[in-house]
Motif scaffolding. Structure first.
Motif, PDB file in Angstrom:
ATOM      1  N   ALA A 380      14.898  -0.230   0.450  1.00 24.36           N
ATOM      2  CA  ALA A 380      14.386  -0.841   1.810  1.00 24.36           C
ATOM      3  C   ALA A 380      12.834  -0.391   2.162  1.00 24.36           C
ATOM      4  O   ALA A 380      12.069  -1.266   2.532  1.00 24.36           O
ATOM      5  CB  ALA A 380      15.384  -0.901   2.829  1.00 24.36           C
ATOM      6  N   GLU A 381      12.877   0.843   2.212  1.00 28.67           N
ATOM      7  CA  GLU A 381      11.470   1.345   2.303  1.00 28.67           C
ATOM      8  C   GLU A 381      10.661   1.021   1.456  1.00 28.67           C
ATOM      9  O   GLU A 381       9.423   0.882   1.708  1.00 28.67           O
ATOM     10  CB  GLU A 381      11.749   3.014   2.347  1.00 28.67           C
ATOM     11  CG  GLU A 381      12.677   3.803   3.494  1.00 28.67           C
ATOM     12  CD  GLU A 381      12.790   4.998   3.163  1.00 28.67           C
ATOM     13  OE1 GLU A 381      12.120   5.601   2.111  1.00 28.67           O
ATOM     14  OE2 GLU A 381      13.651   5.464   3.895  1.00 28.67           O
ATOM     15  N   ALA A 382      10.948   0.833  -0.006  1.00 25.38           N
ATOM     16  CA  ALA A 382       9.849   0.437  -1.014  1.00 25.38           C
ATOM     17  C   ALA A 382       9.464  -0.832  -0.697  1.00 25.38           C
ATOM     18  O   ALA A 382       8.174  -1.230  -0.610  1.00 25.38           O
ATOM     19  CB  ALA A 382      10.429   0.611  -2.266  1.00 25.38           C
ATOM     20  N   GLU A 383      10.365  -1.743  -0.425  1.00 23.63           N
ATOM     21  CA  GLU A 383       9.998  -3.297  -0.100  1.00 23.63           C
ATOM     22  C   GLU A 383       9.006  -3.310   1.204  1.00 23.63           C
ATOM     23  O   GLU A 383       8.026  -4.250   1.048  1.00 23.63           O
ATOM     24  CB  GLU A 383      11.305  -4.101   0.225  1.00 23.63           C
ATOM     25  CG  GLU A 383      10.984  -5.590   0.395  1.00 23.63           C
ATOM     26  CD  GLU A 383      12.427  -6.183   0.131  1.00 23.63           C
ATOM     27  OE1 GLU A 383      12.119  -7.710   0.112  1.00 23.63           O
ATOM     28  OE2 GLU A 383      13.480  -5.854   0.497  1.00 23.63           O
ATOM     29  N   GLN A 384       9.124  -2.739   2.189  1.00 23.67           N
ATOM     30  CA  GLN A 384       8.354  -2.546   3.514  1.00 23.67           C
ATOM     31  C   GLN A 384       7.127  -2.087   3.107  1.00 23.67           C
ATOM     32  O   GLN A 384       5.978  -2.592   3.711  1.00 23.67           O
ATOM     33  CB  GLN A 384       9.300  -1.852   4.565  1.00 23.67           C
ATOM     34  CG  GLN A 384       8.579  -1.919   5.850  1.00 23.67           C
ATOM     35  CD  GLN A 384       8.393  -3.495   6.283  1.00 23.67           C
ATOM     36  OE1 GLN A 384       9.172  -4.412   5.968  1.00 23.67           O
ATOM     37  NE2 GLN A 384       7.747  -3.770   7.685  1.00 23.67           N
ATOM     38  N   ALA A 385       7.165  -0.902   2.262  1.00 23.75           N
ATOM     39  CA  ALA A 385       5.821  -0.263   2.070  1.00 23.75           C
ATOM     40  C   ALA A 385       4.922  -1.187   1.274  1.00 23.75           C
ATOM     41  O   ALA A 385       3.782  -1.496   1.502  1.00 23.75           O
ATOM     42  CB  ALA A 385       5.937   1.026   1.311  1.00 23.75           C
ATOM     43  N   VAL A 386       5.501  -1.870   0.150  1.00 28.52           N
ATOM     44  CA  VAL A 386       4.769  -2.886  -0.652  1.00 28.52           C
ATOM     45  C   VAL A 386       4.067  -4.186   0.138  1.00 28.52           C
ATOM     46  O   VAL A 386       3.243  -4.641   0.105  1.00 28.52           O
ATOM     47  CB  VAL A 386       5.509  -3.458  -1.825  1.00 28.52           C
ATOM     48  CG1 VAL A 386       4.901  -4.411  -2.638  1.00 28.52           C
ATOM     49  CG2 VAL A 386       5.863  -2.373  -2.826  1.00 28.52           C
ATOM     50  N   ALA A 387       5.248  -4.637   1.095  1.00 31.81           N
ATOM     51  CA  ALA A 387       4.706  -5.760   1.868  1.00 31.81           C
ATOM     52  C   ALA A 387       3.680  -5.218   2.838  1.00 31.81           C
ATOM     53  O   ALA A 387       2.621  -5.982   2.936  1.00 31.81           O
ATOM     54  CB  ALA A 387       5.885  -6.181   2.734  1.00 31.81           C
ATOM     55  N   ARG A 388       3.610  -4.076   3.439  1.00 28.24           N
ATOM     56  CA  ARG A 388       2.503  -3.729   4.183  1.00 28.24           C
ATOM     57  C   ARG A 388       1.257  -3.644   3.370  1.00 28.24           C
ATOM     58  O   ARG A 388       0.013  -4.225   3.851  1.00 28.24           O
ATOM     59  CB  ARG A 388       2.655  -2.236   4.630  1.00 28.24           C
ATOM     60  CG  ARG A 388       3.739  -1.980   5.632  1.00 28.24           C
ATOM     61  CD  ARG A 388       3.815  -0.511   6.190  1.00 28.24           C
ATOM     62  NE  ARG A 388       4.940  -0.129   6.708  1.00 28.24           N
ATOM     63  CZ  ARG A 388       5.876   0.805   6.336  1.00 28.24           C
ATOM     64  NH1 ARG A 388       5.737   1.619   5.446  1.00 28.24           N
ATOM     65  NH2 ARG A 388       6.987   0.931   7.033  1.00 28.24           N
ATOM     66  N   GLU A 389       1.135  -3.018   2.031  1.00 28.21           N
ATOM     67  CA  GLU A 389      -0.017  -3.280   1.492  1.00 28.21           C
ATOM     68  C   GLU A 389      -0.210  -4.577   1.211  1.00 28.21           C
ATOM     69  O   GLU A 389      -1.618  -4.944   1.201  1.00 28.21           O
ATOM     70  CB  GLU A 389       0.239  -2.603  -0.147  1.00 28.21           C
ATOM     71  CG  GLU A 389       0.701  -0.995   0.131  1.00 28.21           C
ATOM     72  CD  GLU A 389       0.989  -0.396  -1.060  1.00 28.21           C
ATOM     73  OE1 GLU A 389       1.597   0.495  -1.061  1.00 28.21           O
ATOM     74  OE2 GLU A 389       1.267  -1.122  -2.119  1.00 28.21           O
ATOM     75  N   LEU A 390       0.547  -5.539   0.740  1.00 24.28           N
ATOM     76  CA  LEU A 390      -0.050  -6.831   0.644  1.00 24.28           C
ATOM     77  C   LEU A 390      -0.792  -7.713   1.716  1.00 24.28           C
ATOM     78  O   LEU A 390      -1.859  -8.351   1.671  1.00 24.28           O
ATOM     79  CB  LEU A 390       1.188  -7.680   0.208  1.00 24.28           C
ATOM     80  CG  LEU A 390       1.882  -7.036  -1.183  1.00 24.28           C
ATOM     81  CD1 LEU A 390       3.295  -8.144  -1.561  1.00 24.28           C
ATOM     82  CD2 LEU A 390       1.029  -7.538  -2.344  1.00 24.28           C
ATOM     83  N   VAL A 391      -0.078  -7.600   3.020  1.00 26.80           N
ATOM     84  CA  VAL A 391      -0.700  -7.994   4.072  1.00 26.80           C
ATOM     85  C   VAL A 391      -2.027  -7.413   4.280  1.00 26.80           C
ATOM     86  O   VAL A 391      -2.957  -8.176   4.902  1.00 26.80           O
ATOM     87  CB  VAL A 391       0.265  -8.227   5.382  1.00 26.80           C
ATOM     88  CG1 VAL A 391       1.449  -9.114   5.008  1.00 26.80           C
ATOM     89  CG2 VAL A 391       0.541  -6.339   5.711  1.00 26.80           C
ATOM     90  N   LEU A 392      -2.121  -5.901   4.222  1.00 22.28           N
ATOM     91  CA  LEU A 392      -3.337  -5.433   4.363  1.00 22.28           C
ATOM     92  C   LEU A 392      -4.431  -5.742   3.369  1.00 22.28           C
ATOM     93  O   LEU A 392      -5.765  -5.816   3.854  1.00 22.28           O
ATOM     94  CB  LEU A 392      -3.361  -3.839   4.406  1.00 22.28           C
ATOM     95  CG  LEU A 392      -2.442  -3.465   5.613  1.00 22.28           C
ATOM     96  CD1 LEU A 392      -2.346  -1.698   5.617  1.00 22.28           C
ATOM     97  CD2 LEU A 392      -3.167  -3.828   6.868  1.00 22.28           C
ATOM     98  N   GLU A 393      -3.914  -6.189   2.053  1.00 21.84           N
ATOM     99  CA  GLU A 393      -5.049  -6.676   1.196  1.00 21.84           C
ATOM    100  C   GLU A 393      -5.487  -7.847   1.534  1.00 21.84           C
ATOM    101  O   GLU A 393      -6.734  -8.158   1.502  1.00 21.84           O
ATOM    102  CB  GLU A 393      -4.157  -6.754  -0.391  1.00 21.84           C
ATOM    103  CG  GLU A 393      -3.899  -5.374  -1.047  1.00 21.84           C
ATOM    104  CD  GLU A 393      -3.297  -5.718  -2.294  1.00 21.84           C
ATOM    105  OE1 GLU A 393      -2.984  -7.008  -2.730  1.00 21.84           O
ATOM    106  OE2 GLU A 393      -3.141  -4.804  -2.905  1.00 21.84           O
ATOM    107  N   ALA A 394      -4.609  -8.703   2.089  1.00 21.17           N
ATOM    108  CA  ALA A 394      -5.065 -10.030   2.562  1.00 21.17           C
ATOM    109  C   ALA A 394      -5.958 -10.043   3.956  1.00 21.17           C
ATOM    110  O   ALA A 394      -6.861 -10.800   3.852  1.00 21.17           O
ATOM    111  CB  ALA A 394      -3.886 -10.840   2.918  1.00 21.17           C
TER     112      ALA A 394
END
Length: 493
Positions: A380-394
Motif C-alpha cells: 500500500a505504501e509502495a502504490e501511494q509512493a509511485v502514484a505521488r511520483e506520477l502526478v508530480l511528473e505530470a
C-alpha cells in the motif's frame, strides 16, 4: 544470545513525499569484470516512437567512445577467463584474444554487458518508466571506432491525468509546543546530569540502572551489561524478570525465541543504581547549558522545539498535498512498478532490522504482525509512493520544469563533499548515467511539488476532520483484494 536478548526496537518508516523514481522490469546490473572495477555508460541519445497499448520504441544512438569503452571492458573480461598458451590470464593482447575467440563473440559480450545500462539511461533521459523487459533489435557493431544504434520496444507506465491543483484545499496544522513537551526536555536534561547512587534496601524498579550478567542455555555469556529498566533495551520477558530483583540475586527466564523456539537466560544482578535528580533551577541551567537562568533555558528549548515542529508540519503538509493531488487525479500505477517498489521497501526494512541485530521473524513477533500483513502494508505504501511520483511528473510536464546539468552537478558536489568523497571523481562517474538522470528527475519532482504546495489552499485540520465526518455517496467505494508480492512471485514479464 546477544541478538535475542539485547534487542533494540525496530521501526519501519513509511516513504515520505516523492521518493526517487525506479524503472521496474529492467534492472541495471554492473557489467561483469574484475573485482573492484566499475564501468559506467556515457550519455546516450534516443528517439521515442509511441505505439499502441502504452508501448514505445526507443531508437538509441550510442557514441563511439562508449562502444570503444564497452569493447575494452568485454576484452578485459574475456582475457581473464580464456586460456591462451603462453599468456597469463588477463594478460592476453587484444589481437591474440580476437584470433582466439573471434570478433563476433567479443562484440556480443560488449553489447550484452552494456545494452541494459544504455537502455535505462535512454529511458530515464526521456522520462519513461518501463514496466517490462524490453525487446531489443540490433546488429552487432562492425567496429569499436564508430557509433552504434539499437532499438528497444517496451511497455511503459501511462502518464497520469492530473487535476487542477489550484482548487485543492489541504489540511495544515499549526505548530504549537505543549508545555509538557518542554517539561519533558528539561526532565531529560535533569536525568543527563543526575548522580547515580547505589541501591541496597530494595529491588530494581523502573528507571534504575543495572549491571547484570546474562548467560544463555549454551553457556554464552555477556558480563557486566549495563541496562536502564524501562528503555526497551531488553526483550520484554527479560526486563520484566529483572524488576524486583535485588543486588546479588540470580534468576532464570524463559522467553519466546525465533520462530516457535524458546530461549532461556540466567540473569545475575550485580549492581543497582538510582538517579538523584538535581533541582530544576538556575543552578541546573548553568551546570547543564550555556544559559544563566532557567527561564532563558526554557525559552531556548521552546525555540528549538518550535523549529522542529514547523519543519515536521511543513513536511507533513507537502506529503498531504501530494496525496490530495493523487486523490483528485486520474492515476493508476502499473502493477509491475508497485511490485518492484514493494520489494525495495521490504529489502530496505530487512537491512534496517539486521543492523539492529534482529531477524525478520523476531521483528514480526515483536510487532505482532504476520509476513503477509507486512507485505500488504508495504505494498500500500509502495502504490501511494509511485502514484505521488506520477502526478508530480505530470505537474512538472504541465509547468515545463527543466533541471539543468549545472543543478544536478551542484547537488552531486554537495553530496560528495558531505560524504568526504572527491567531487570531480563522483561527477566523472555519474555524468550521463541513468543514476544521474534519476537524480535530475528527483530535483524536477521536488520543484514541481514546491509549485503545487504554493498553489493549494491550506485549511485548518479541524475543518478537514469535520468534512471527513460527513458521509457522502461518493465516499462509498467497493473493496478490492490486494495482490501481494511473495518471494516466490515471478518478475514482470
Amino acid at each position: 544470545m546477544h541478538r535475542a536478548i539485547v534487542a533494540l526496537r525496530a521501526r519501519s518508516r513509511a516513504p515520505n513525499g516523492a521518493p526517487r523514481p525506479t524503472n521496474a522490469g529492467a534492472e541495471e546490473r554492473p557489467p561483469r569484470g574484475r573485482p573492484g572495477r566499475v564501468w559506467y555508460n556515457g550519455r546516450v541519445e534516443a528517439q521515442v516512437e509511441e505505439l499502441a497499448g502504452n508501448r514505445v520504441r526507443l531508437t538509441v544512438d550510442v557514441s563511439r567512445e562508449d562502444v570503444e569503452h564497452a569493447v575494452e571492458h568485454a576484452a578485459s573480461d574475456l582475457a581473464a577467463s580464456v586460456k591462451v598458451p603462453g599468456f597469463r590470464k588477463g594478460k592476453v593482447p587484444l589481437p591474440v584474444l580476437i584470433s582466439r575467440v573471434g570478433r563476433e563473440r567479443l562484440f556480443q559480450e560488449a553489447v550484452d554487458s552494456h545494452i541494459g545500462g544504455w537502455f535505462l539511461a535512454a529511458a530515464a533521459s526521456n522520462r519513461l518508466r518501463p514496466v517490462a523487459q524490453p525487446d531489443y533489435d540490433f546488429e552487432l557493431p562492425e567496429s569499436d571506432r564508430q557509433g552504434w544504434r539499437f532499438t528497444a520496444t517496451v511497455a511503459v507506465q501511462p502518464k497520469a491525468e492530473i487535476a487542477d491543483w489550484t482548487t485543492l484545499e489541504v489540511p495544515r496544522a499549526e505548530p504549537e509546543v505543549p508545555a509538557e513537551l518542554i517539561d519533558g526536555e528539561l526532565e531529560a536534561l535533569r536525568r543527563s546530569v543526575a548522580e547515580l547512587v547505589p541501591v541496597a534496601a530494595r529491588g530494581a524498579e523502573e528507571g534504575d540502572t543495572l549491571v547484570v550478567d546474562l548467560v544463555d542455555a549454551s553457556g554464552e555469556a555477556r558480563h557486566d551489561y549495563v541496562v536502564e529498566l524501562g528503555t526497551g533495551m531488553l526483550v520484554d520477558e527479560v526486563e520484566a524478570g529483572l524488576r524486583g530483583m535485588r543486588s546479588g540475586k540470580t534468576k532464570e527466564i524463559t522467553f519466546a525465541g525465533a520462530g516457535d523456539d524458546s530461549a532461556t537466560v540466567t540473569m545475575t544482578v550485580k549492581e543497582i543504581k538510582e538517579r538523584l535528580l538535581p533541582p530544576l533551577d538556575d543552578d541546573l541551567a548553568r551546570t547543564a547549558s550555556e544559559f544563566e537562568t532557567l527561564a532563558d533555558l526554557r525559552d531556548d528549548v521552546d525555540t528549538r522545539l518550535r523549529a522542529q515542529l514547523e519543519e515536521e508540519v511543513e513536511s507533513q503538509f507537502r506529503q498531504m498535498t501530494a496525496d490530495a493531488l493523487v486523490a483528485a487525479s486520474d492515476v493508476e500505477p502499473a502493477p509491475a512498478l508497485v511490485e518492484s517498489r514493494t520489494r525495495e521497501l521490504l529489502q530496505a526494512l530487512a537491512r534496517s532490522i539486521e543492523r539492529r541485530g534482529l531477524t525478520l521473524e523476531t521483528y514480526l513477533r515483536l510487532t505482532g504482525s504476520s509476513g503477509e500483513e507486512l507485505v500488504q502494508r508495504l505494498r500500500a505504501e509502495a502504490e501511494q509512493a509511485v502514484a505521488r511520483e506520477l502526478v508530480l511528473e505530470a505537474a512538472a510536464d504541465k509547468l515545463a520544469i527543466q533541471v539543468t546539468d549545472e543543478e544536478v552537478e551542484a547537488l552531486l558536489r554537495e553530496q560528495a563533499e558531505a560524504e568526504g568523497d572527491d567531487p570531480e571523481d563522483v561527477l566523472s562517474r555519474f555524468r550521463g548515467t541513468s543514476a544521474a538522470e534519476q537524480l535530475r528527475e528527483d530535483l524536477r519532482l521536488r520543484a514541481a511539488l514546491d509549485r503545487v504546495v504554493a498553489d493549494v489552499t491550506p485549511i485548518p485540520v479541524e475543518l478537514a476532520r469535520a468534512r471527513d465526518s460527513i458521509w457522502t455517496p461518493e465516499q462509498e467505494k467497493p473493496e478490492t483484494p490486494a495482490k501481494l508480492w511473495t518471494p516466490s512471485s515471478k518478475e514482470p514479464a
